[in-house]
Design an enzyme around this catalytic site. Structure first.
Site, PDB file in Angstrom:
ATOM      1  N   LYS A  29       0.723  -1.097  -0.503  1.00 26.86           N
ATOM      2  CA  LYS A  29       0.215   0.447   0.341  1.00 26.86           C
ATOM      3  C   LYS A  29       0.764   1.242   0.171  1.00 26.86           C
ATOM      4  O   LYS A  29       0.667   2.350  -1.076  1.00 26.86           O
ATOM      5  CB  LYS A  29      -0.953  -0.344   1.229  1.00 26.86           C
ATOM      6  CG  LYS A  29      -2.158   1.344   0.988  1.00 26.86           C
ATOM      7  CD  LYS A  29      -3.008   1.228   2.281  1.00 26.86           C
ATOM      8  CE  LYS A  29      -3.995   0.376   2.094  1.00 26.86           C
ATOM      9  NZ  LYS A  29      -4.665  -0.414   3.585  1.00 26.86           N
ATOM     10  N   ARG A  98      -3.252   3.042   9.023  1.00 32.49           N
ATOM     11  CA  ARG A  98      -3.381   1.590   7.746  1.00 32.49           C
ATOM     12  C   ARG A  98      -2.283   0.734   7.731  1.00 32.49           C
ATOM     13  O   ARG A  98      -1.407   1.547   7.545  1.00 32.49           O
ATOM     14  CB  ARG A  98      -3.916   2.338   7.099  1.00 32.49           C
ATOM     15  CG  ARG A  98      -5.576   3.275   6.570  1.00 32.49           C
ATOM     16  CD  ARG A  98      -5.182   3.726   5.564  1.00 32.49           C
ATOM     17  NE  ARG A  98      -6.860   4.687   5.048  1.00 32.49           N
ATOM     18  CZ  ARG A  98      -7.879   4.224   5.334  1.00 32.49           C
ATOM     19  NH1 ARG A  98      -7.947   3.434   4.836  1.00 32.49           N
ATOM     20  NH2 ARG A  98      -8.945   4.985   4.573  1.00 32.49           N
ATOM     21  N   GLY A 107      -7.622  -7.353   4.918  1.00 37.00           N
ATOM     22  CA  GLY A 107      -8.702  -7.851   6.857  1.00 37.00           C
ATOM     23  C   GLY A 107      -8.007  -8.253   7.473  1.00 37.00           C
ATOM     24  O   GLY A 107      -8.638  -8.647   8.936  1.00 37.00           O
ATOM     25  N   MET A 109      -5.484  -7.264   9.029  1.00 38.64           N
ATOM     26  CA  MET A 109      -4.482  -6.652  10.329  1.00 38.64           C
ATOM     27  C   MET A 109      -5.593  -5.183  10.172  1.00 38.64           C
ATOM     28  O   MET A 109      -6.376  -4.713  10.205  1.00 38.64           O
ATOM     29  CB  MET A 109      -3.125  -6.253  10.044  1.00 38.64           C
ATOM     30  CG  MET A 109      -2.316  -7.605  10.025  1.00 38.64           C
ATOM     31  SD  MET A 109      -0.732  -6.775   9.221  1.00 38.64           S
ATOM     32  CE  MET A 109      -0.959  -6.816   7.662  1.00 38.64           C
ATOM     33  N   ARG A 343      -3.083  -1.573  -6.932  1.00 42.80           N
ATOM     34  CA  ARG A 343      -2.382  -2.156  -6.632  1.00 42.80           C
ATOM     35  C   ARG A 343      -2.794  -2.625  -8.280  1.00 42.80           C
ATOM     36  O   ARG A 343      -3.581  -2.845  -8.830  1.00 42.80           O
ATOM     37  CB  ARG A 343      -2.084  -2.991  -5.447  1.00 42.80           C
ATOM     38  CG  ARG A 343      -3.436  -3.767  -5.279  1.00 42.80           C
ATOM     39  CD  ARG A 343      -3.825  -4.472  -4.118  1.00 42.80           C
ATOM     40  NE  ARG A 343      -4.828  -5.053  -4.072  1.00 42.80           N
ATOM     41  CZ  ARG A 343      -5.729  -5.151  -2.647  1.00 42.80           C
ATOM     42  NH1 ARG A 343      -4.923  -5.384  -1.739  1.00 42.80           N
ATOM     43  NH2 ARG A 343      -6.885  -5.670  -3.227  1.00 42.80           N
ATOM     44  N   HIS A 459      -3.929 -32.083   6.969  1.00 43.27           N
ATOM     45  CA  HIS A 459      -3.871 -33.814   6.217  1.00 43.27           C
ATOM     46  C   HIS A 459      -4.342 -34.275   5.112  1.00 43.27           C
ATOM     47  O   HIS A 459      -3.837 -34.194   3.941  1.00 43.27           O
ATOM     48  CB  HIS A 459      -4.322 -34.282   7.425  1.00 43.27           C
ATOM     49  CG  HIS A 459      -4.476 -35.767   6.961  1.00 43.27           C
ATOM     50  ND1 HIS A 459      -4.653 -36.570   6.284  1.00 43.27           N
ATOM     51  CD2 HIS A 459      -3.283 -37.004   6.927  1.00 43.27           C
ATOM     52  CE1 HIS A 459      -5.099 -37.835   6.022  1.00 43.27           C
ATOM     53  NE2 HIS A 459      -3.592 -37.766   6.751  1.00 43.27           N
ATOM     54  N   ARG A 637      11.782 -48.338 -19.782  1.00 44.81           N
ATOM     55  CA  ARG A 637      12.903 -49.201 -18.595  1.00 44.81           C
ATOM     56  C   ARG A 637      12.466 -49.633 -18.035  1.00 44.81           C
ATOM     57  O   ARG A 637      12.114 -50.385 -18.425  1.00 44.81           O
ATOM     58  CB  ARG A 637      12.711 -47.754 -17.516  1.00 44.81           C
ATOM     59  CG  ARG A 637      12.930 -48.110 -16.085  1.00 44.81           C
ATOM     60  CD  ARG A 637      13.331 -48.068 -14.725  1.00 44.81           C
ATOM     61  NE  ARG A 637      11.467 -47.664 -14.216  1.00 44.81           N
ATOM     62  CZ  ARG A 637      10.457 -47.433 -13.273  1.00 44.81           C
ATOM     63  NH1 ARG A 637      11.539 -46.932 -12.973  1.00 44.81           N
ATOM     64  NH2 ARG A 637       9.897 -47.971 -13.242  1.00 44.81           N
ATOM     65  N   SER A 786      18.518 -40.163 -16.861  1.00 44.52           N
ATOM     66  CA  SER A 786      17.576 -39.830 -16.384  1.00 44.52           C
ATOM     67  C   SER A 786      17.405 -40.021 -14.960  1.00 44.52           C
ATOM     68  O   SER A 786      17.260 -41.179 -14.310  1.00 44.52           O
ATOM     69  CB  SER A 786      15.780 -40.496 -17.309  1.00 44.52           C
ATOM     70  OG  SER A 786      15.323 -40.229 -16.539  1.00 44.52           O
ATOM     71  N   CYS A 854      12.735 -37.642 -15.008  1.00 45.62           N
ATOM     72  CA  CYS A 854      11.362 -38.687 -15.274  1.00 45.62           C
ATOM     73  C   CYS A 854      10.687 -38.979 -14.071  1.00 45.62           C
ATOM     74  O   CYS A 854       9.528 -39.291 -13.744  1.00 45.62           O
ATOM     75  CB  CYS A 854      11.514 -39.964 -16.126  1.00 45.62           C
ATOM     76  SG  CYS A 854      12.712 -41.242 -15.332  1.00 45.62           S
ATOM     77  N   TYR A 874      15.557 -32.466 -21.094  1.00 44.46           N
ATOM     78  CA  TYR A 874      14.503 -32.182 -21.042  1.00 44.46           C
ATOM     79  C   TYR A 874      14.073 -32.717 -19.708  1.00 44.46           C
ATOM     80  O   TYR A 874      14.786 -33.324 -18.684  1.00 44.46           O
ATOM     81  CB  TYR A 874      13.780 -33.774 -21.802  1.00 44.46           C
ATOM     82  CG  TYR A 874      13.963 -34.900 -21.814  1.00 44.46           C
ATOM     83  CD1 TYR A 874      13.730 -35.141 -20.781  1.00 44.46           C
ATOM     84  CD2 TYR A 874      15.515 -35.417 -22.277  1.00 44.46           C
ATOM     85  CE1 TYR A 874      14.012 -37.080 -20.366  1.00 44.46           C
ATOM     86  CE2 TYR A 874      15.752 -36.906 -21.973  1.00 44.46           C
ATOM     87  CZ  TYR A 874      15.384 -37.557 -21.012  1.00 44.46           C
ATOM     88  OH  TYR A 874      15.540 -39.128 -20.538  1.00 44.46           O
TER      89      TYR A 874
HETATM   90  C1  PEP Z   1      11.572 -42.306  -9.475  1.00 46.05           C
HETATM   91  O1  PEP Z   1      12.294 -42.807  -8.643  1.00 46.05           O
HETATM   92  O2  PEP Z   1      11.614 -40.933  -9.661  1.00 46.05           O
HETATM   93  C2  PEP Z   1      10.848 -43.409 -11.014  1.00 46.05           C
HETATM   94  C3  PEP Z   1      11.249 -42.464 -12.005  1.00 46.05           C
HETATM   95  O3  PEP Z   1      10.326 -44.177 -10.966  1.00 46.05           O
HETATM   96  P1  PEP Z   1      10.169 -44.964 -10.424  1.00 46.05           P
HETATM   97  O4  PEP Z   1       8.760 -43.884  -9.487  1.00 46.05           O
HETATM   98  O5  PEP Z   1       8.827 -45.743 -11.141  1.00 46.05           O
HETATM   99  O6  PEP Z   1      10.574 -45.709  -9.397  1.00 46.05           O
HETATM  100 MG    MG Z   2      12.922 -45.163  -9.352  1.00 48.19          MG
END
Ligand code: PEP
Ligand code: MG
Length: 902
Positions: A29, A98, A107, A109, A343, A459, A637, A786, A854, A874
């Protein structure tokens, strides 16, 4: 020494001294009031006390040295500028005090208005207002009320009761019917309430009022609701609030006065044109209190054309200056317009994209900036189905949008009932006061979860987000009675089996079934909406910004997919290959029997037979995927999980065998199976016989998969297609493991591929900490890495990935041990460091080593920025998250500052 340092510290800034970039110091502000002042806009003069002063006060319990003097000096200059003195009996200057933190905390404070009024200056105020006694006494009673409640913790209801009493005595229900005498009487009553609760008279000294009000604003930073809000919004707890002292302007001086709020475009849809509300003859607090109904801002044109035109001019100027949607608060005092706040305005996900696109068209920002203004979380929101609310659906409660999506279903109150009904094919919403780990099965079975307690890190919220399940938490208007199997809300009683609908984005709860609409953005990604030919501002904006992100990004985006259908969908979503094809899913269903044969094989012959039966099935799996991904790389894999996952559970098998033996049946096969399951049982299967270890222990298993991959690639190539397989070995921790697998695989590949022209790469996952730390050695045997960040997180932290999120992460989040689950967003300092080391050492050993990720983190916005920065080639993620990863990879490429602020 210390005293000298604090004296030199500048704690107070005149509006003319600040600017919009000083939000850390002056709060949002204050920084924006300063910016507007410097733009020459009509801002009531004032000054800002910094967040540093607040922090100093909160740590030491007293105002820092030098603050009082600086306030005095700024007050004097404000008085000179206004030609009035604070609380002067004849012609008083009044100020508002303010709060204003770096991030907006609406709202949460405190604010105190009309500081400077007392028994004498109330008369001066009346004279200033042209003899308007009623206004002056009303202002005074408002001060005592706000000051009493905020500064001295006098219970607010007592003032409310006294006000009601005054209205009752007058025979009215409307505040406006109370005249000056009534209000004077009310001031007396208020003063008595004040004295009763505080043991002192209402302070008449204006400067004392000011100092106490400032202190109260400092302290409101740690008010319970502010602390809770910060926790929910992940606002750091140590920022402190600034305090703005602003000369009062009044919107309640008659019909030529008023107050309003406005947006420079529609914050809901992004549509152009101003949106706002106006209330004549009122102060801002009256608008909030809803005493009278506001009118659309456009009606101000009839009431006060000069102010209206000036306001429109200012709004255009602000948009041009901030180059973004702004929201404002203003007051008109007897025909004179004053700007009280501006703002960059909050907006929905849809509006964020639409507005970014419009601003590019208007030449205010370029496409890089447009890309910076949106984010992957917003895009993900737009990809969820939404409720179609154009019918008569009114929410009955509003909680926290804890996990996005739209879900309708029958209400259940226990986990067990959720599981039962879901098994019968019903959609259910699990309603609880709060959830705990025992509710996990019910949460899995339910379409959505609704709780009456708990915030974004409860949770329920954490677990639901982890599962991608719709969740509304903390809907505290709900009275949940689990034993009675009912909840009540807004006068309705809802029982087990009644249908409700919950919106995990907005937090709204509806009775009955609200129809669900598919996402237009998904339809666009799926290719069924052509952005060039439809009149849909959102789809066009998304298309434009995504195209720019694709042009800007360095990271490629692949997908995790192990069926042809998933591969095809991901490709439509823009995936540039498969980064992880898990082969274990291919051994389920009918094929379990072959796996059993493999495990139970008593000799080489039987094992080879089982593998020979699996080979053509695997080959067909790969052919389907290679065809879908024609010309794009596909990382397959080799099998990873412990083989006993394919066998029946130990207890079940033991019971079956015992029962059959009792009946005298022939159980030779079951007994053998049971013995195998016992033999293979592991206390810690995640750290046991899995991944490359399996390949080294079970002869022929990996060889069969390698052969199937190579044969599939050759088959596709023979049909005129192009398959680019990359064989990936899981769970490698030492180069020798990889070398052994590699030697065998190379032989098979050479034999199968022959002169077909097919090229097969061999690489490894980096998911065991030891692999990351010996990446230089491992790179000698790998053409690519990977990062399996799921296992790397599990083993880096020592967190069992299947257990901990439900078991105790909610507590870790509550305690702030981490702000987000490390399975969701990469822990850059720890696990991320392993990634960095492995990337650097791997590339040093083998320049050109292909690097990807991955694990689940591949589709998480913040993690994508991290992987960009570490220099991976990637990221690979689930098909649905491919667009999010594309967008964030583009943002990472254009930004050095990381993801957008809130
Ligand atoms: C990982 O461990 O990140 C992975 C891609 O393999 P997974 O989840 O199948 O163990
Ligand atoms: Mg794994």
């Amino acid at each position: 020494m210390a005293a000298q340092e604090t004296v030199e510290h500048k704690y107070v800034y005149d509006f003319a001294e600040g600017n919009k970039d000083l939000k850390d110091l002056l709060g949002g502000k204050g920084a924006n009031l300063a910016e507007m002042t410097n733009l020459g806009l009509p801002v009531p003069p004032g000054f800002t006390i910094t967040t540093e002063a607040c922090k100093a006060y909160l740590t030491t319990g007293r105002e820092p040295d030098g603050l009082a003097g600086q306030i005095e000096a700024h007050l004097e200059s404000l008085e000179r500028e206004m030609g009035r003195r604070l609380g002067d009996p004849d012609d008083p200057l009044l100020v508002s005090v303010r709060s204003g933190a770096k991030f907006s905390m609406p709202g949460m404070m405190e604010t105190v208005l009309n500081v400077g009024l007392n028994d004498r200056s109330v008369v001066g105020l009346s004279a200033q207002a042209g003899g308007n006694d009623r206004f002056a006494w009303d202002s005074y009673r408002r001060l005592i009320q706000m000051f009493g409640k905020t500064v001295c913790e006098v219970p607010g209801e007592e003032f409310e009761h006294a006000l009601d009493e005054a209205k009752r005595a007058k025979g009215t229900k409307n505040d406006l019917d109370l005249d000056a005498d009534d209000l004077r009487g009310l001031v007396d009553a208020y003063k008595q309430i004040f004295a009763k609760h505080t043991g002192r008279e209402f302070p008449q000294e204006p400067r004392e009022q000011l100092d106490l009000a400032i202190r109260a604003v400092f302290e409101s930073w740690n008010a319970e609701r502010a602390v809770l809000y910060r926790r929910q919004e992940r606002i750091p707890a140590d920022l402190g609030t600034a305090v703005n002292v602003v000369s009062m302007v009044f919107g309640n001086l008659g019909p030529d006065s008023g107050t309003g709020v406005a947006f420079t475009r529609d914050p809901g849809s992004g549509a152009q044109g101003i949106y706002g509300d106006y209330l004549a003859n009122a102060q801002g607090e009256d608008v909030v209190a809803g005493i009278r109904n506001t009118v659309p801002l456009q009606e101000l044109e009839q009431l006060d054309k000069t102010s209206y035109d000036q306001l429109l001019g200012i709004m255009a100027r602000l948009e041009e200056h901030y180059k973004d949607l702004c929201d404002i608060e203003f007051t008109i005092e007897r025909g004179k317009l004053w700007m009280l706040q501006t703002r960059v305005g909050k907006r929905t996900a849809a509006a964020a994209f639409v507005i970014a696109g419009q601003l590019v068209d208007e030449g205010l920002i370029d496409l890089d900036e447009a890309l910076h203004r949106v984010n992957g979380a917003q895009l993900a929101q737009l990809m969820f189905p939404r409720f179609q609310l154009d019918h008569d659906f009114q929410p009955v409660a509003k909680g926290i949008g804890a996990s996005p999506g739209a879900a309708s279903g029958k209400v259940v109150f226990t986990s067990a009932r959720a599981v039962e009904l879901a098994a019968e094919g019903e959609s259910v919403i699990l309603v609880r006061r709060e959830t705990n780990p025992d509710d996990l099965n019910g949460m899995i079975a339910a379409k959505g979860i609704l709780t009456s307690r708990g915030g974004k890190t409860s949770h329920a919220a954490v677990v639901a987000r982890g599962m991608g399940k719709t969740c509304v938490s903390g809907a505290d208007e709900l009275e949940v009675n689990v034993p009675a199997k009912t909840f009540t809300v807004a006068g309705h009683t809802v029982g087990e089996g009644d249908v409700i609908s919950i919106d995990g984005t907005t937090g709204k709860v509806y009775l009955g079934e609200v129809p669900v609409m598919p996402s237009e953005v998904v339809q666009y990604f799926e290719g069924s909406l052509d952005p060039e030919h439809i009149d849909n501002a959102l789809v066009r904006a998304v298309h434009r910004i995504m195209t720019h992100a694709d042009g800007a990004r360095r990271l490629r985006v692949r997908t995790n997919a192990d069926t042809g259908a998933d591969a095809a969908r991901a490709r439509r979503f823009g995936a540039e290959g498969i980064g992880l094809c898990r082969t274990e899913h291919m051994f389920l269903g009918d094929r379990r029997e072959l796996v059993e044969r493999l495990i139970l094989a008593s000799g080489e012959r039987e094992r080879e037979d089982a593998l020979a039966a699996l080979l053509p099935l695997q080959r067909a799996d790969f052919i389907e995927i290679f065809r879908e991904m024609d010309g794009l790389p596909v990382t397959v894999r080799l099998i990873d999980p412990p083989l006993h996952e394919f066998l029946p559970p130990l207890e079940q098998l033991a019971v079956n065998v015992a029962v059959a033996q009792e009946r005298g049946e022939d159980v030779a096969k079951e007994e053998a199976l049971l013995a195998a399951v016992r033999r293979m049982h592991e206390e810690n299967p995640m750290l046991g016989l899995r991944g490359v270890r399996l390949g080294l222990v079970i002869p022929g298993l990996f060889a069969m998969q390698v052969r199937a991959i190579a044969e599939a690639a050759v088959a596709v190539a023979r049909d005129g297609g192009s398959a680019c397989p990359e064989i990936m070995v899981p769970l490698v921790g030492a180069v020798q493991e990889l070398e052994t697998v590699r030697a065998e695989a190379e032989k098979i590949i050479a034999e199968v591929v022959g002169d077909s022209g097919v090229e097969v790469l061999i690489g490894t996952m980096i998911e065991v900490p030891r692999a990351a730390l010996t990446a230089g050695q491992i790179a000698e045997a790998a053409e690519f890495f990977s990062f399996g960040t799921n296992d790397l997180t599990q083993m880096g932290w020592g967190f069992s990935r299947d257990d901990v999120e439900g078991a105790f992460f909610w507590r870790y989040l509550e305690l702030g041990i981490f702000g987000i689950s490390p399975f969701e967003s990469i822990d850059a300092d720890g696990v991320g460091r392993l990634v960095r080391i492995a990337a650097e050492e791997g590339r040093a050993a083998r320049p050109g080593l292909k690097l990807g990720v991955c694990g689940e983190h591949g589709g998480d916005p913040d993690s994508v920025h991290f992987f960009h920065e570490v220099g991976l080639d990637y990221v690979s993620c689930s098909p649905f998250r491919v667009p999010v990863a594309r967008l964030e990879a583009g943002r990472a490429a254009i930004s050095t500052t990381g993801s957008d602020s809130r």
